[in-house]
Motif scaffolding. Structure first.
Motif, short mmCIF file in Angstrom:
data_model
loop_
_atom_site.label_atom_id
_atom_site.label_comp_id
_atom_site.label_asym_id
_atom_site.label_seq_id
_atom_site.Cartn_x
_atom_site.Cartn_y
_atom_site.Cartn_z
N UNK A 1 38.36 14.38 43.81
CA UNK A 1 39.07 14.21 42.54
C UNK A 1 40.40 13.48 42.70
N UNK A 2 40.98 13.53 43.90
CA UNK A 2 42.22 12.80 44.14
C UNK A 2 41.98 11.37 44.61
N UNK A 3 40.86 11.17 45.34
CA UNK A 3 40.59 9.85 45.92
C UNK A 3 39.13 9.46 45.69
N UNK A 4 38.70 9.34 44.44
CA UNK A 4 37.29 9.02 44.17
C UNK A 4 36.87 7.69 44.77
N UNK A 5 37.80 6.76 44.88
CA UNK A 5 37.46 5.44 45.42
C UNK A 5 36.98 5.52 46.87
N UNK A 6 37.50 6.48 47.63
CA UNK A 6 37.08 6.62 49.03
C UNK A 6 35.65 7.10 49.14
N UNK A 7 35.24 7.94 48.23
CA UNK A 7 33.88 8.45 48.24
C UNK A 7 32.87 7.40 47.76
N UNK A 8 33.35 6.42 46.99
CA UNK A 8 32.45 5.40 46.47
C UNK A 8 32.35 4.19 47.41
N UNK A 9 33.30 4.05 48.33
CA UNK A 9 33.39 2.82 49.13
C UNK A 9 32.09 2.54 49.89
N UNK A 10 31.52 3.57 50.50
CA UNK A 10 30.29 3.38 51.27
C UNK A 10 29.17 4.28 50.75
N UNK A 11 29.20 4.58 49.48
CA UNK A 11 28.25 5.51 48.89
C UNK A 11 26.87 4.85 48.77
N UNK A 12 25.85 5.37 49.47
CA UNK A 12 24.53 4.73 49.43
C UNK A 12 23.95 4.59 48.02
N UNK A 13 24.27 5.54 47.13
CA UNK A 13 23.68 5.50 45.80
C UNK A 13 24.05 4.23 45.04
N UNK A 14 25.15 3.61 45.40
CA UNK A 14 25.62 2.43 44.68
C UNK A 14 24.86 1.16 45.02
N UNK A 15 23.99 1.20 46.03
CA UNK A 15 23.25 0.00 46.42
C UNK A 15 21.74 0.20 46.33
N UNK A 16 21.30 1.19 45.57
CA UNK A 16 19.86 1.46 45.45
C UNK A 16 19.13 0.24 44.90
N UNK A 17 19.78 -0.56 44.07
CA UNK A 17 19.12 -1.73 43.50
C UNK A 17 18.62 -2.69 44.58
N UNK A 18 19.22 -2.64 45.78
CA UNK A 18 18.82 -3.53 46.88
C UNK A 18 17.72 -2.96 47.75
N UNK A 19 17.34 -1.70 47.53
CA UNK A 19 16.35 -1.05 48.40
C UNK A 19 15.00 -1.73 48.27
#
Length: 681
Positions: free
Chosen positions: A594-612
């Motif tokens: 909640x303080x640093x959401x950007x850090x959790x999203x930086x390498x989050x696999x869910x964000x690149x599922x479109x490339x799977x």
């Protein structure tokens, strides 16, 4: 007559062919069936070493551990215990006349003792609760016992009554007002592991003891993987020393373990000896001369993979100092030498895990063993013994004699003699930041020069860990070598044994330098080893390795013919709240979600599922509370929704690891079957 000669010639040729035929490659059923050596423990005179030997009954889907003894004078081993139950945690009496151990033969886990010169085992404790672990006072008059109790209880009987009353209640609801709710693979029920002082009876059994941690909200031994190394007793038998993290509401995000001292008779409350350090202090050991107490310590609160260094506390003056503070390795096992002027330690070291000697006065460090993995260590007045393995050898017991390793046991000699193994080789390459990175390649079993082999690319977990020169029962590259694959493992930035700065590189950068190392390491291996078919490869990983497989699926989707993701993060956002040890995700992502959401999203696999697009096998255990099963189900759902060939292997009775023999066999059958499906030529 001619026909007889032909028959004889044929028989001779057949015999010679049999002798020259290659040994069969190891498979998972053989791996699971191997005997497993553990817990070496030298007698006070150094002439005998006790060790545990676990045998596996594959059909019964369980194992049994019994105690064996190696006699240095006779140069032979003999079995000490057998039959019903398991034995472990062996401890010698100070005079070497008795051997104390844990056994389940009575129907619960209790302490027994056996005459060292032979005879019948006698039960020592008959407590209303299972003994979790124990140590014996040097005076042989008191047992320091870890029991799971309700902290508010004043005696053992109180906990037993509460458990009995709870069993009668029809409602199954559990109510919590703080974390941990669950940890590793167990739901919290309000009990804590407390140390009890139990008097050794002259005869018969003892049924009660004194809680030395009365009212303390913490566990000793520590959960989930602690043991008797978490506590010890002074040479004069008057004081117990133990490590504990006081829970409170911060337990799930705190790594502040401290060392406490408490009178063994329970006459005073425990006293904190390391309260000045807000990070981890653990595994205290007392010097043979009684002067010093040493323990392992970290400096950074909230970081479970910080460097463990040695703190030395002078029990006479009360002063504490660091030993070999500049030695850039993290201490594993820690034992005093007989002279009280040195300590023996183990540590990860460039793909190995050897023994080192450290001089307390000067901090001088000397390496005592070579390549391979030291997995257990015991020291007496005249000997050092240890268990050792490497990529081609499962554990056996060894001794240091004149600076050389002497093998004492060969528990799997017959089985291994019939088995072909792949040859391992360590290599290095220029990885991320232009720095040297190491890896291992294991040739296929029964390798044939000039032949190309498909590749199994194994990615280790941790993430602060190592795919090193060791024998493993869950991720053993020899299983892949036995199935006809070349196996490659890379110790990417974040791995242990290469200095703390190298280990630190992964925190906050899960998809940066480590990912680059994997890409460059694979390219280097394919270029260096002509037998690897780099165009016919699958990648596999668990835990952090599972995360990386999910990450690779979206960022390196055209490299592998198939993937295997075991217990890996799919959505870092959800994992931040569903995992139990919050200190891990918060350190690795530089703060809370909640303080640093950007850090959790930086390498989050869910964000690149479109490339799977790569076929993937997904594995998860229901009792994995480190990474909830929903993460694995989400990976499988994404694959199915996109129409990517995929399978989901679900174990309702396994945790973050797959441990049961039958489940381990099925795991390997599914994984190897998946690899074969996509790499077959």
């Amino acid at each position: 007559m001619a026909s007889v000669k032909k028959a004889l010639v044929a028989a001779v040729i057949g015999s010679l062919a049999a002798l020259s035929a290659p040994a069969h490659a190891i498979d998972i059923r053989e791996l699971v069936s191997l005997k497993r050596v553990s817990e070496p423990r030298l007698s006070p005179d150094g002439n005998t070493v006790i060790y545990g030997l676990r045998t596996i009954d594959v059909e019964a889907n369980k194992g049994a551990t019994h105690l064996w003894a190696y006699d240095f004078k006779q140069k032979a081993s003999r079995q000490l215990t057998s039959g019903k139950g398991n034995e472990s945690n062996a401890r010698w009496s100070s005079d070497g006349q008795w051997l104390y151990f844990l056994s389940s033969r009575s129907g619960s886990s209790q302490i027994w003792r056996l005459p060292a010169n032979g005879g019948e085992a006698l039960q020592v404790t008959d407590l209303a609760l299972d003994v979790e672990s124990f140590n014996l006072s040097p005076k042989d008059d008191t047992l320091l016992v870890s029991l799971s109790v309700f902290p508010a209880c004043n005696d053992i009987a109180c906990t037993k009554t509460k458990l009995d009353d709870k069993a009668k209640v029809k409602s199954t609801a559990q109510v919590y007002d703080r974390l941990f709710v669950r940890h590793w693979d167990e739901w919290a029920d309000g009990r804590r592991n407390h140390l009890f002082a139990v008097k050794v009876p002259a005869q018969g059994t003892v049924k009660d003891g004194v809680d030395l941690m009365r009212g303390m909200d913490g566990d000793t031994h520590t959960k989930p993987h602690g043991g008797s190394e978490d506590y010890t007793v002074s040479v004069d038998g008057k004081t117990a020393y133990f490590s504990v993290r006081l829970a409170g509401r911060e337990e799930a995000w705190s790594t502040n373990f401290d060392i406490y001292a408490v009178p063994l008779d329970g006459s005073a409350a425990p006293k904190n000896l390391s309260g000045d350090n807000p990070a981890w202090d653990g595994q205290p050991v007392v010097s043979p001369n009684g002067r010093y107490l040493a323990w392992k310590a970290m400096d950074r609160p909230g970081f479970e993979a910080d460097r463990f260094h040695i703190r030395l506390h002078d029990l006479k003056t009360g002063t504490t100092r660091s030993v070999a503070a500049d030695w850039d390795r993290s201490v594993g096992d820690l034992q005093f030498a007989a002279d009280s002027e040195h300590v023996y330690v183990t540590t990860d070291d460039i793909g190995q895990h050897p023994i080192f000697s450290i001089e307390l006065a000067s901090g001088k460090v000397s390496k005592l063993t070579g390549a391979g993995q030291v997995s257990g260590l015991s020291v007496s007045k005249n000997r050092v013994v240890y268990t050792w393995n490497d990529l081609k050898h499962p554990d056996d017991v060894y001794a240091l004699e004149g600076g050389k390793a002497v093998q004492l046991t060969s528990v799997n000699a017959e089985a291994m003699a019939k088995t072909a193994l792949g040859e391992p080789e360590q290599f290095s390459f220029t990885g991320a930041k232009g720095e040297k990175v190491y890896g291992y390649v294991v040739k296929p079993a029964n390798y044939q020069a000039g032949k190309k082999y498909p590749l199994a690319f194994l990615i280790h977990g941790g993430p602060q860990g190592s795919f090193a020169n060791d024998w493993h029962y869950r991720w053993n590259p020899q299983v892949y070598a036995g199935a006809g694959y070349a196996a490659v493992m890379i110790d990417f930035h974040g791995s242990t044994g290469y200095g703390q700065a190298f280990t630190d590189e992964i925190s906050g950068n899960w998809g940066a330098a480590p990912f680059e190392d994997l890409q460059k390491g694979l390219a280097a291996a394919v270029e260096k080893y002509s037998f690897i078919d780099g165009n016919n490869a699958c990648a596999l990983g668990a835990s952090y390795g599972g995360f990386m497989i999910n990450y690779i699926a979206g960022h390196w989707s055209d490299r592998f013919k198939c993937l295997v993701s075991h217990d890996g993060i799919f959505d870092a956002r959800g994992a931040a709240y569903a995992t139990e040890e919050l200190w891990f995700t918060e350190w690795e992502n530089k703060g809370t979600q909640y303080d640093h959401p950007e850090n959790y999203e930086r390498y989050n696999p869910v964000n690149a599922v479109k490339n799977w697009k790569t076929p993937m096998l997904v594995v998860h255990g229901q009792n994995d509370f480190r990474l909830g099963v929903e993460q694995g189900l989400s990976v499988f759902s994404a694959l199915q929704r996109k129409g990517i060939p995929s399978k989901f292997v679900y174990f309702p009775d396994e945790n973050h690891w797959v441990l049961k023999p039958a489940n381990s066999i099925q795991w390997h059958d599914e994984v190897l079957g998946w690899l074969k499906q996509w790499t077959a030529q």
